[in-house]
Design a protein around this motif. Structure first.
Motif, short mmCIF file in Angstrom:
data_model
loop_
_atom_site.label_atom_id
_atom_site.label_comp_id
_atom_site.label_asym_id
_atom_site.label_seq_id
_atom_site.Cartn_x
_atom_site.Cartn_y
_atom_site.Cartn_z
N UNK A 142 4.17 -2.42 -1.42
CA UNK A 142 4.55 -2.00 -2.77
C UNK A 142 4.66 -0.48 -2.84
N UNK A 143 3.71 0.21 -2.21
CA UNK A 143 3.75 1.68 -2.19
C UNK A 143 5.00 2.17 -1.48
N UNK A 144 5.35 1.52 -0.38
CA UNK A 144 6.54 1.90 0.38
C UNK A 144 7.81 1.74 -0.47
N UNK A 145 7.89 0.62 -1.20
CA UNK A 145 9.04 0.40 -2.08
C UNK A 145 9.10 1.44 -3.19
N UNK A 146 7.94 1.78 -3.74
CA UNK A 146 7.86 2.76 -4.81
C UNK A 146 8.32 4.14 -4.31
N UNK A 147 7.87 4.52 -3.11
CA UNK A 147 8.27 5.81 -2.54
C UNK A 147 9.78 5.85 -2.30
#
Length: 199
Positions: A142-147
């Protein structure tokens, strides 16, 4: 002709007193000054010095850290130590460098702790799995997608500013405003799952 207490160095081919010679575990003796030059050159060439071998071409004996410490100058000894630490950290699956800018600390992961959050001595907190800032309870995917989303939006805004400046400083201002309205309609349609919704 050299006497019994002198040995010919295999690097400089000078006869040297046995007391001024040094040897790795293999026992091949070389003059101390030649050893220092050999070690200094290897360290200057980079991390490959960690695989340093006896200067005798037919020998594969390793030159140990104790020999480096006793023969190399202070600067070379420190550089060798940095290469050794870096190698240990990068080759060990339980250690990682802190990703904070300018930080030279490494962290060791404790298995079974139940958390992937790591707090470095520099006071930076990061996730062991993805090395992004600590983000518990959000998972790494999720963090990767957000970044990715944030970087894409940032680039879109940069592009938008360049295009806006170009059009607002030309006679095509109305064309630009109509184009932006149309793009907003397409983006809203895309966000609504393909349903044509105009706002």
């Amino acid at each position: 002709m050299p006497n019994d207490r002198e040995v010919t160095c295999g690097i400089c081919f000078e006869s040297c007193p046995l007391g001024s010679m040094s040897a790795a575990a293999c026992g091949h003796p070389f003059y101390g000054t030649c050893w220092r030059g050999y070690i200094s050159t290897a360290i200057s060439d980079g991390p490959g010095c960690l695989m340093l071998r006896c200067p005798d071409p037919s020998c594969a004996a390793a030159v140990g850290q104790d020999m480096i410490n006793s023969l190399a100058n202070v600067e070379d000894t420190e550089k060798y130590g940095r290469y050794l630490r870096r190698s240990y950290i990068e080759d060990n699956r339980k250690t990682k460098w802190c990703p904070a800018p300018g930080c030279e600390y490494a962290a060791e992961f404790v298995m079974g702790s139940g958390s992937y959050d790591v707090n470095c001595n520099c006071s930076y907190g990061f996730c062991w799995n993805c090395t992004e800032e600590a983000h518990r309870p959000v998972d790494c995917a999720t963090v990767s997608k957000w970044i990715l989303k944030n970087s894409a939006e940032s680039e879109n805004m940069n592009w938008y500013r360049r295009i806006k400046h170009k059009f607002l400083n030309s006679a095509n201002c109305l064309e630009f405003l109509l184009w932006i309205s149309l793009m907003n309609w397409y983006m809203i349609m895309d966000m609504e799952g393909g349903t044509a919704v105009y706002k």
